[in-house]
Structure formats: C-alpha cells, structure tokens
Design a protein around this motif. Structure first.
Motif, PDB file in Angstrom:
ATOM      1  N   TYR A  98       2.986   0.969  -3.086  1.00 29.66           N
ATOM      2  CA  TYR A  98       4.130   2.417  -2.199  1.00 29.66           C
ATOM      3  C   TYR A  98       4.516   0.253  -1.349  1.00 29.66           C
ATOM      4  CZ  TYR A  98       0.944   5.415  -3.414  1.00 29.66           C
ATOM      5  OH  TYR A  98       0.433   6.639  -4.307  1.00 29.66           O
ATOM      6  N   PHE A  99       6.320   0.271  -1.742  1.00 32.83           N
ATOM      7  CA  PHE A  99       6.634  -0.662  -0.789  1.00 32.83           C
ATOM      8  C   PHE A  99       7.845   0.808   0.170  1.00 32.83           C
ATOM      9  CE2 PHE A  99       6.240  -2.605  -4.016  1.00 32.83           C
ATOM     10  CZ  PHE A  99       4.520  -3.693  -3.039  1.00 32.83           C
ATOM     11  N   ALA A 100       8.071   0.993   1.476  1.00 34.32           N
ATOM     12  CA  ALA A 100       8.267   1.628   1.986  1.00 34.32           C
ATOM     13  C   ALA A 100       9.359   1.148   2.799  1.00 34.32           C
ATOM     14  CB  ALA A 100       7.624   3.153   2.371  1.00 34.32           C
ATOM     15  N   PRO A 101      10.658   1.711   2.857  1.00 35.93           N
ATOM     16  CA  PRO A 101      11.592   1.299   3.732  1.00 35.93           C
ATOM     17  C   PRO A 101      11.476   0.926   5.067  1.00 35.93           C
ATOM     18  CG  PRO A 101      12.695   2.690   2.954  1.00 35.93           C
ATOM     19  CD  PRO A 101      11.500   2.805   1.705  1.00 35.93           C
ATOM     20  N   THR A 125       3.448  -0.269   2.353  1.00 35.17           N
ATOM     21  CA  THR A 125       3.442  -1.310   2.947  1.00 35.17           C
ATOM     22  C   THR A 125       4.637  -0.728   3.666  1.00 35.17           C
ATOM     23  OG1 THR A 125       2.320  -2.717   2.427  1.00 35.17           O
ATOM     24  CG2 THR A 125       4.678  -3.819   3.105  1.00 35.17           C
ATOM     25  N   VAL A 126       5.699  -0.850   5.044  1.00 35.45           N
ATOM     26  CA  VAL A 126       6.751  -0.848   5.411  1.00 35.45           C
ATOM     27  C   VAL A 126       7.169  -2.446   5.099  1.00 35.45           C
ATOM     28  CG1 VAL A 126       8.609  -0.508   7.034  1.00 35.45           C
ATOM     29  CG2 VAL A 126       6.211   1.181   7.079  1.00 35.45           C
ATOM     30  N   THR A 127       8.568  -1.861   4.549  1.00 40.17           N
ATOM     31  CA  THR A 127       9.314  -3.901   3.851  1.00 40.17           C
ATOM     32  C   THR A 127      10.279  -3.441   4.548  1.00 40.17           C
ATOM     33  OG1 THR A 127       9.711  -2.836   2.164  1.00 40.17           O
ATOM     34  CG2 THR A 127       7.951  -4.019   2.053  1.00 40.17           C
ATOM     35  N   GLY A 128      11.335  -2.600   4.891  1.00 42.89           N
ATOM     36  CA  GLY A 128      12.581  -2.490   5.385  1.00 42.89           C
ATOM     37  C   GLY A 128      13.053  -2.194   4.283  1.00 42.89           C
ATOM     38  N   GLN A 165       8.961   6.272   8.753  1.00 39.24           N
ATOM     39  CA  GLN A 165       9.193   7.733   8.292  1.00 39.24           C
ATOM     40  C   GLN A 165       8.879   7.756   6.888  1.00 39.24           C
ATOM     41  OE1 GLN A 165      10.683  10.951  10.220  1.00 39.24           O
ATOM     42  NE2 GLN A 165       9.339  11.365   8.379  1.00 39.24           N
ATOM     43  N   SER A 166       9.432   6.780   6.219  1.00 40.66           N
ATOM     44  CA  SER A 166       9.078   7.056   4.554  1.00 40.66           C
ATOM     45  C   SER A 166       7.620   6.382   4.492  1.00 40.66           C
ATOM     46  CB  SER A 166      10.332   6.222   3.699  1.00 40.66           C
ATOM     47  OG  SER A 166       9.873   5.160   3.955  1.00 40.66           O
ATOM     48  N   ALA A 167       6.947   5.673   5.542  1.00 44.06           N
ATOM     49  CA  ALA A 167       5.559   5.246   5.276  1.00 44.06           C
ATOM     50  C   ALA A 167       4.826   6.637   5.941  1.00 44.06           C
ATOM     51  CB  ALA A 167       5.266   4.217   5.944  1.00 44.06           C
ATOM     52  N   GLY A 196       4.270  -0.645  -9.077  1.00 46.04           N
ATOM     53  CA  GLY A 196       4.408  -0.827  -7.704  1.00 46.04           C
ATOM     54  C   GLY A 196       5.976  -0.335  -7.166  1.00 46.04           C
ATOM     55  N   HIS A 197       6.310   0.936  -6.196  1.00 45.94           N
ATOM     56  CA  HIS A 197       7.031   1.251  -6.113  1.00 45.94           C
ATOM     57  C   HIS A 197       8.013   0.824  -5.183  1.00 45.94           C
ATOM     58  CE1 HIS A 197       9.484   5.818  -5.819  1.00 45.94           C
ATOM     59  NE2 HIS A 197      10.685   4.487  -5.375  1.00 45.94           N
ATOM     60  N   VAL A 198       9.563   0.410  -5.636  1.00 47.49           N
ATOM     61  CA  VAL A 198      10.570  -0.256  -3.985  1.00 47.49           C
ATOM     62  C   VAL A 198      10.587   1.218  -3.626  1.00 47.49           C
ATOM     63  CG1 VAL A 198      11.809  -1.749  -3.706  1.00 47.49           C
ATOM     64  CG2 VAL A 198      10.523  -2.550  -5.518  1.00 47.49           C
ATOM     65  N   GLU A 199      11.343   1.523  -2.519  1.00 50.38           N
ATOM     66  CA  GLU A 199      12.227   2.727  -1.932  1.00 50.38           C
ATOM     67  C   GLU A 199      11.602   3.242  -1.613  1.00 50.38           C
ATOM     68  OE1 GLU A 199      16.651   2.311  -1.409  1.00 50.38           O
ATOM     69  OE2 GLU A 199      15.979   4.399  -3.109  1.00 50.38           O
TER      70      GLU A 199
END
Length: 371
Positions: free
Chosen positions: A148-151, A170-173, A154-156, A117-120
């Motif tokens: 993928y934990f996209a903030p 997943t867009v998480t902030g 745009q990163s997603a 799992g990749h945060v950010e």
C-alpha cells in the motif's frame, strides 16, 4: 541481481497523470524492468497524456467503446490482461487510485496470484455510492493489495482501521505533486488562455464531470456560477468542458453566450496545470484537482457532498460546498470579496507531499519484492 519486473496499468487521464512520474522514474532506475499497459478507458484524453510525458505502452487493450458500461469495461480489462500476465509474469502489478481499470486489473492480478501494489491507497469517504463507483473500487482493490502506497498519514490510518498490515503500508505523498514539477512552467505560453488571463481579472477555473453530479446537481451549480459572474464585473470563468455529450449540452445551455464565461475544450495536462497556477481559485468535483491546486497555493471549492481527501479540509486548502445553489454562491462570493479568508486558504500548507512520492514508491518496491 535480476531486475524487478513491474507491470504498471492505467486507463484514464487522471491515472495517467499520476502514474507518469512513477513510470518515468522506473525507466531511469536500473533496479527495474518496467512494462506499461494502458486500457484506453478514456481514449483521447489518455493518449494526450502519454504523448506529453513521452510514454509508449508495451500493451494497449483499447477497451473504450460507444455507450460503454462499468460491466463491459471490467470484463474487457480482465480478459485482455489474461494473456499479458501469463506471458510477462511480472513480480508486481502496479495500479493507481479508484477507477474501473484499477479494480479490474487488481482482480486479474489476484487471479494470476501476482503481487499487487496500490498507488494512492487508503482514501475513503465510507459511503459506497459517493463517489460512485470509485469508493468501492478503491476499497475492493485494497482488499486485494499486497503493498500500500498511501499518500498521507490519514489514508494510512484508514488502511490500518481495516486491519491491513502496518508493515505493508508506506506513506509516500501523492504523485500528483511529482507531476506538477514536470508540467508547471514559468515561461508557459498559450495564446487562447493568455487572452483570458492577461486581462487582469480574477479568473475562476471550473471542472465538473462526476457521475453523481450529472443532471440536476450540475445544473444547480452552473446557475449559481452564472449568477455570481453576473454580479461581479471583474471576474471571469474558464471551464474546460468534459467530452461527455450530456455535460457539453448542459454547459452550453446554462453557461453559454456569456463573454466572461469561457467554455473551452478539455486541456492537456500542461495547459491545465498552468491554468491552475494562473487562476484565482478553483471549483471542482475532481479528486486529483483537490491535490494539485493546493500545491500551487490556490483555494479549492469542492462541488461534492463528500470527499475522500479530508486532509485538505483539515489543512484549510479545500472547502466542501456541495451543489446547493446558495452554498455555492456564498462560497464563491466569500473568496471573491473576503481577502482574509482567501489568503488563509491560499497560504495553507499543502498536505499531499513535496514531489518525491515516485522515488519513495520505487525504493519500497525494491526493498519489499523477493527476487
């Protein structure tokens, strides 16, 4: 139902700040069995963050060595994780961001066929040498990642452009905003900083450390800063100087012996976040500060030619100024003298979430991991 065993690994101060809210949330969540591994890529600054957030790692690889290279860090992390991953057999290895620790840990997890799992995830400049080595660390980790934990959106979108599966994104902030909720205090006190901030002057907070800026680019910025301070009596600078001896030497040479430029030792995370909150604006080449300062309504001048955080540029909270002296000088003077532009940047909406990224990450892991 069996608990989900998640092995979180990080090694630098910025990683620790952003992973601390996730680790703390996991420790309080009955769905998880958390294991924390630190590499010690940044030893002293990492330990500071662990102490503040009350995190005691189960494993410490302690890889930092004198004159360490990217190759030696990578090698030590991969070898050090071998036995840990074999013994623990986690359901997921959770990494963060773009450091050498992150890349080496993801590669090790891949070798052991353990989900990652990749945060950010998903931040990009599309220039493999800027920032170096972070841009390629992040791209290579995303090629290995399962979740993928996209903030941001745009990163997603960056991840989708690279053909990573939408259902795995997943867009998480950003967890940096979660950390601010734990560190910024209305009743914060620090005698050394109070003495500076309580004068009533405009205080500019400066950080600068990136590899690509060391040497001449850093010298250019420092000279521009000194020039602006000399021309504006009601302005002071606070610069927590990185421990790198070359940065220390240049900071003293170009910015020392000035009563309104305060070269101080690196701040712990609570002191630093509260210094941002009390500053007038921020100048930085750091990635994390580009997220933290806008959440505290502080304009940011980015001392880089590229940024993997374009959302802040689009929102108007960041301005990319590079390291050319005239560009730095003009940008500083504009924020100091033009109230309209200052207020516009200070009031722009923070694009990095509202402080619940950690909970979103844990919910997605619980939904996705097969036990």
């Amino acid at each position: 139902m069996d608990k989900i065993k998640v092995l979180s690994i990080f090694g630098t101060r910025p990683e620790a700040i952003k992973m601390a809210p996730v680790v703390r949330a996991m420790q309080q969540d009955d769905r998880f069995l958390p294991i924390t591994v630190v590499t010690g890529q940044h030893r002293e600054m990492l330990d500071q963050v662990l102490k503040i957030f009350k995190i005691v790692p189960e494993y410490d690889l302690n890889v930092m060595g004198k004159g360490q290279t990217l190759s030696t860090i990578t090698n030590k992390v991969i070898i050090g994780l071998d036995t840990i991953l074999e013994n623990e057999q986690p359901n997921l290895v959770l990494v963060h961001g773009d450091t050498t620790t992150t890349f080496a840990a993801a590669l090790s997890a891949f070798y052991h066929q353990i989900a990652i799992g990749h945060v950010e995830a998903g931040l990009r400049t599309w220039n493999k040498y800027s920032p170096f080595p972070e841009e390629m660390n992040r791209q290579m980790v995303d090629d290995l990642t399962d979740f993928y934990f996209a903030p941001t959106s745009q990163s997603a979108e960056n991840l989708r452009k690279e053909n990573h599966a939408s259902e795995k994104i997943t867009v998480t902030g950003n967890t940096a905003i979660d950390a601010l909720k734990m560190t910024v205090q209305d009743d914060y006190q620090n005698p050394e900083l109070n003495e500076i901030f309580d004068k009533g002057n405009k205080v500019v907070l400066v950080t600068m450390h990136r590899r690509e800026n060391q040497g001449e680019p850093m010298q250019r910025v420092f000279r521009a800063v000194r020039k602006v301070i000399d021309q504006h009596e009601g302005v002071e600078v606070v610069f927590p100087v990185h421990l790198n001896p070359k940065i220390q030497e240049m900071a003293q040479k170009e910015l020392g012996n000035d009563s309104r430029i305060h070269l101080i030792k690196p701040l712990d995370v609570i002191d630093f976040h509260n210094a941002i909150a009390r500053s007038y604006f921020v100048m930085t080449d750091s990635g994390g500060v580009q997220e933290e300062a806008p959440a505290l309504n502080k304009p940011v001048l980015v001392l880089r030619d590229t940024t993997e955080r374009p959302e802040g540029i689009t929102a108007g909270t960041l301005k990319l100024v590079g390291t050319e002296p005239q560009d730095v000088t003009n940008a500083m003077i504009e924020l100091l003298e033009n109230q309209s532009i200052y207020k516009k940047m200070a009031s722009a909406k923070n694009p990095y979430g509202d402080g619940d990224a950690s909970l979103k990450i844990l919910d997605e892991i619980a939904k996705s991991i097969k036990r």
